[in-house]
Scaffold this active site. Structure first.
Site, PDB file in Angstrom:
ATOM      1  N   ASP A  93       0.894  -1.163  -0.198  1.00  0.00           N
ATOM      2  CA  ASP A  93      -0.052   0.041  -0.069  1.00  0.00           C
ATOM      3  C   ASP A  93       0.969   1.179   0.052  1.00  0.00           C
ATOM      4  O   ASP A  93       1.978   1.001   0.212  1.00  0.00           O
ATOM      5  CB  ASP A  93      -0.833  -0.160   1.178  1.00  0.00           C
ATOM      6  N   SER A  94       0.241   2.457  -0.217  1.00  0.00           N
ATOM      7  CA  SER A  94       1.288   3.624  -0.251  1.00  0.00           C
ATOM      8  C   SER A  94       1.568   4.244   1.108  1.00  0.00           C
ATOM      9  O   SER A  94       2.528   5.098   0.815  1.00  0.00           O
ATOM     10  CB  SER A  94       0.273   4.893  -0.879  1.00  0.00           C
ATOM     11  N   ASP A 147      -2.748   8.098  -1.864  1.00  0.00           N
ATOM     12  CA  ASP A 147      -3.994   9.027  -2.053  1.00  0.00           C
ATOM     13  C   ASP A 147      -4.394   9.339  -0.629  1.00  0.00           C
ATOM     14  O   ASP A 147      -3.896   9.095   0.484  1.00  0.00           O
ATOM     15  CB  ASP A 147      -5.184   7.728  -2.621  1.00  0.00           C
ATOM     16  N   GLY A 217     -12.000   4.353  -0.508  1.00  0.00           N
ATOM     17  CA  GLY A 217     -12.830   5.106  -0.078  1.00  0.00           C
ATOM     18  C   GLY A 217     -14.148   4.526   0.393  1.00  0.00           C
ATOM     19  O   GLY A 217     -15.229   5.122   0.704  1.00  0.00           O
ATOM     20  N   ASP A 267      -8.280  -7.063  -0.046  1.00  0.00           N
ATOM     21  CA  ASP A 267      -7.412  -7.385   1.162  1.00  0.00           C
ATOM     22  C   ASP A 267      -7.971  -6.869   2.639  1.00  0.00           C
ATOM     23  O   ASP A 267      -9.071  -6.079   2.486  1.00  0.00           O
ATOM     24  CB  ASP A 267      -6.129  -6.343   1.258  1.00  0.00           C
ATOM     25  N   CYS A 305     -13.715 -28.930   6.699  1.00  0.00           N
ATOM     26  CA  CYS A 305     -12.227 -28.064   6.381  1.00  0.00           C
ATOM     27  C   CYS A 305     -11.149 -28.862   6.596  1.00  0.00           C
ATOM     28  O   CYS A 305     -10.821 -29.815   7.283  1.00  0.00           O
ATOM     29  CB  CYS A 305     -12.361 -27.045   7.412  1.00  0.00           C
ATOM     30  N   CYS A 307      -7.946 -27.950   6.793  1.00  0.00           N
ATOM     31  CA  CYS A 307      -6.779 -27.124   7.363  1.00  0.00           C
ATOM     32  C   CYS A 307      -6.112 -27.770   8.572  1.00  0.00           C
ATOM     33  O   CYS A 307      -6.827 -28.738   9.010  1.00  0.00           O
ATOM     34  CB  CYS A 307      -6.988 -25.739   7.540  1.00  0.00           C
ATOM     35  N   CYS A 310      -8.444 -28.181  11.626  1.00  0.00           N
ATOM     36  CA  CYS A 310      -9.402 -28.915  11.723  1.00  0.00           C
ATOM     37  C   CYS A 310      -9.184 -30.496  11.216  1.00  0.00           C
ATOM     38  O   CYS A 310     -10.059 -31.299  11.799  1.00  0.00           O
ATOM     39  CB  CYS A 310     -10.367 -28.344  10.552  1.00  0.00           C
ATOM     40  N   HIS A 336      -6.345 -21.387  10.099  1.00  0.00           N
ATOM     41  CA  HIS A 336      -7.720 -21.625   9.635  1.00  0.00           C
ATOM     42  C   HIS A 336      -8.471 -20.866   8.920  1.00  0.00           C
ATOM     43  O   HIS A 336      -9.114 -20.777   7.797  1.00  0.00           O
ATOM     44  CB  HIS A 336      -8.411 -22.286  10.770  1.00  0.00           C
TER      45      HIS A 336
HETATM   46  O1  LIG Z   1      -9.385   4.651  -0.199  1.00  0.00           O
HETATM   47  C1  LIG Z   1      -8.325   3.950   0.254  1.00  0.00           C
HETATM   48  N1  LIG Z   1      -7.295   4.210   0.017  1.00  0.00           N
HETATM   49  C2  LIG Z   1      -6.072   3.399   0.425  1.00  0.00           C
HETATM   50  N2  LIG Z   1      -6.226   2.305   1.274  1.00  0.00           N
HETATM   51  C3  LIG Z   1      -7.249   2.141   1.769  1.00  0.00           C
HETATM   52  C4  LIG Z   1      -7.652   1.210   2.882  1.00  0.00           C
HETATM   53  C5  LIG Z   1      -6.435   0.303   3.347  1.00  0.00           C
HETATM   54  C6  LIG Z   1      -6.431  -1.182   2.575  1.00  0.00           C
HETATM   55  N3  LIG Z   1      -5.611  -1.896   3.354  1.00  0.00           N
HETATM   56  C7  LIG Z   1      -4.073  -1.754   3.378  1.00  0.00           C
HETATM   57  C8  LIG Z   1      -3.331  -2.489   4.460  1.00  0.00           C
HETATM   58  C9  LIG Z   1      -2.033  -2.416   4.305  1.00  0.00           C
HETATM   59  C10 LIG Z   1      -1.235  -3.132   5.395  1.00  0.00           C
HETATM   60  C11 LIG Z   1      -1.807  -3.130   6.547  1.00  0.00           C
HETATM   61  C12 LIG Z   1      -3.134  -3.326   6.700  1.00  0.00           C
HETATM   62  C13 LIG Z   1      -3.951  -2.497   5.617  1.00  0.00           C
HETATM   63  C14 LIG Z   1      -8.921   0.976   3.204  1.00  0.00           C
HETATM   64  N4  LIG Z   1      -9.301  -0.034   4.264  1.00  0.00           N
HETATM   65  C15 LIG Z   1     -10.763   0.091   4.288  1.00  0.00           C
HETATM   66  N5  LIG Z   1     -11.247  -0.677   5.131  1.00  0.00           N
HETATM   67  C16 LIG Z   1     -10.819  -1.250   5.911  1.00  0.00           C
HETATM   68  C17 LIG Z   1     -10.234  -0.611   7.401  1.00  0.00           C
HETATM   69  C18 LIG Z   1      -9.294  -0.936   7.973  1.00  0.00           C
HETATM   70  C19 LIG Z   1      -9.007  -0.174   9.085  1.00  0.00           C
HETATM   71  C20 LIG Z   1      -9.938   1.013   9.026  1.00  0.00           C
HETATM   72  S1  LIG Z   1     -11.055   0.691   7.990  1.00  0.00           S
HETATM   73  N6  LIG Z   1     -11.327   1.077   3.284  1.00  0.00           N
HETATM   74  C21 LIG Z   1      -9.970   1.572   2.724  1.00  0.00           C
HETATM   75  C22 LIG Z   1      -9.636   2.581   1.843  1.00  0.00           C
HETATM   76  C23 LIG Z   1      -8.418   2.873   1.404  1.00  0.00           C
END
Ligand SMILES: O=c1[nH]cnc2c(CCNCC3CCCCC3)c3[nH]c(NCc4cccs4)nc3cc12
Length: 373
Positions: A93-94, A147, A217, A267, A305, A307, A310, A336
């Site tokens: 992720d960024s 972002d 978002g 994810d 399951c 795994c 299980c 699991h």
């Molecule tokens: O617009 C977004 N831009 C960038 N990332 C987003 C993420 C994080 C996705 N998982 C990253 C992972 C990187 C490695 C570590 C774990 C996260 C989101 N996660 C959620 N909901 C779940 C949520 C998680 C926490 C609060 S809401 N909505 C999201 C929306 C965005």
């Protein structure tokens, strides 16, 4: 194996689609669920165990790794794949989303974000350029644009301003990413729950051009109904021949509903994090192994399951090691849950391939009792 990054669309069934993403480090079957490896490890799992659950790709966490041990150190040690002994694809992720939820004293400007580490209070900054550099140093195969994800509910002006900032950052991310054959940069659609804002964001991203497109978002408190309402139109705004990645989703029924609406990748920390709290996902629903009702139960978590938890252990044993806070508890429950999430994805890939997604979805819902099992 290939030296390029490419997405082959396979079968479609309604809006649901199956396919394969080819990368130099291996293929990713879609729809795909990506386990989260926050600090260069999927907590309580060896990499070979993560692979055994069926995961083709995992997530690396830019925010954590830039703070500790730093991207420069991981680069000097051969990159994240070598460092964590995972040779398959990694998506990072960024860092932007986590900065907004974890760091302190954040200052957001057009340039980027400055913040203090939640670990030791040291000062750091992230920007499209710095995020691309960090993700390059980590060596990730799929890089996410830098972002801003606005918290919901937010008014239209806030959504519009935030989305347009993210689109300017997407252009800067593309520019800074450079020419990296075999690696991919994914843009992230924003726009909250506003259809016209989602459209403007999708057009802006397509004009820049990305190897894949994320739907950002969402899953930020809007609830499943509002999320599905947005997913009824947002995926089709993105190029049909590129992967669509719904970020941060989700519970099994969220995942099924998203795949039904044309999402290819997701994810979520849920299966791993909840495993450590005793929450267990099965085809019949959710249970918490902490509950005293399991202490004499000789049955496995899920009879069907395959795994290790299980196949070899009773609920009574898993209840005991959870209550005793034994390390094996996190290992078995995480394994699991990740296995179950991958089974869910495999079931959907096969169902879409066989043109029987609707029947599969009906069975998925029919098997799930209300409440604990
Ligand atoms: O617009 C977004 N831009 C960038 N990332 C987003 C993420 C994080 C996705 N998982 C990253 C992972 C990187 C490695 C570590 C774990 C996260 C989101 N996660 C959620 N909901 C779940 C949520 C998680 C926490 C609060 S809401 N909505 C999201 C929306 C965005």
């Amino acid at each position: 194996m290939t030296t390029r990054f490419s997405f082959q669309l396979g079968a479609t069934d309604g809006k649901a689609r199956s396919g394969v993403i080819d990368t130099p480090r291996g293929a990713i079957r879609t729809p795909a669920f990506m386990p989260v490896g926050t600090a260069a490890t999927v907590k309580a799992m060896m990499p070979e165990s993560v692979a055994a659950t069926g995961a083709d790709i995992l997530l690396g966490n830019t925010y954590h790794l830039m703070l500790r041990p730093t991207a420069e150190r991981i680069d000097r040690l051969g990159g994240l794949h070598r460092f964590m002994n995972w040779s398959k694809p990694i998506l990072t992720d960024s860092g932007g989303f986590q900065v907004m939820s974890l760091a302190s004293l954040r200052k957001l400007t057009e340039e980027g974000v400055t913040f203090k580490s939640h670990i030791d209070g040291s000062k750091h900054h992230l920007s499209p350029e710095r995020s691309m550099e960090i993700q390059r140093l980590l060596g990730s195969d799929i890089v996410m644009c830098f972002d801003e994800c606005p918290a919901l509910p937010a008014d239209r002006d806030r959504i519009a301003a935030s989305m347009r900032l993210s689109m300017r950052w997407a252009a800067r991310s593309r520019e800074a990413f450079g020419d990296r054959p075999g690696h991919a940069l994914f843009g992230i659609q924003q726009g909250g729950l506003e259809r016209d804002m989602r459209e403007e964001s999708a057009e802006a991203l397509k004009a820049i051009g990305f190897e894949g497109y994320a739907i950002g978002g969402l899953a930020v408190g809007e609830g499943q109904e509002a999320m599905f309402e947005c997913l009824d139109y947002a995926p089709e705004m993105l190029p049909v021949d590129r992967p669509r990645y719904l970020m941060g989703v989700g519970k099994p029924d969220d995942i099924v509903g998203a795949v039904k609406r044309g999402v290819d990748m997701m994810d979520c920390v849920l299966p791993s994090r909840s495993g450590r709290t005793g929450q267990v996902f099965t085809r019949h629903g959710v249970l918490n192994i902490k509950n005293a009702r399991h202490q004499d139960d000789p049955r496995p978590l899920d009879e069907q399951c395959t795994c290790p938890a299980c196949r070899n252990y009773s609920r009574a044993y898993l209840h005991h090691v959870f209550r005793s806070q034994e390390i094996i508890s996190s290992m078995l429950l995480t394994w699991h849950n990740l296995h179950y999430f991958q089974e869910l994805m495999q079931g959907m890939r096969e169902a879409i391939g066989g043109g029987r997604f609707d029947a599969w979805e009906a069975e998925f819902h029919a098997q799930r009792a209300e409440g604990d099992i």
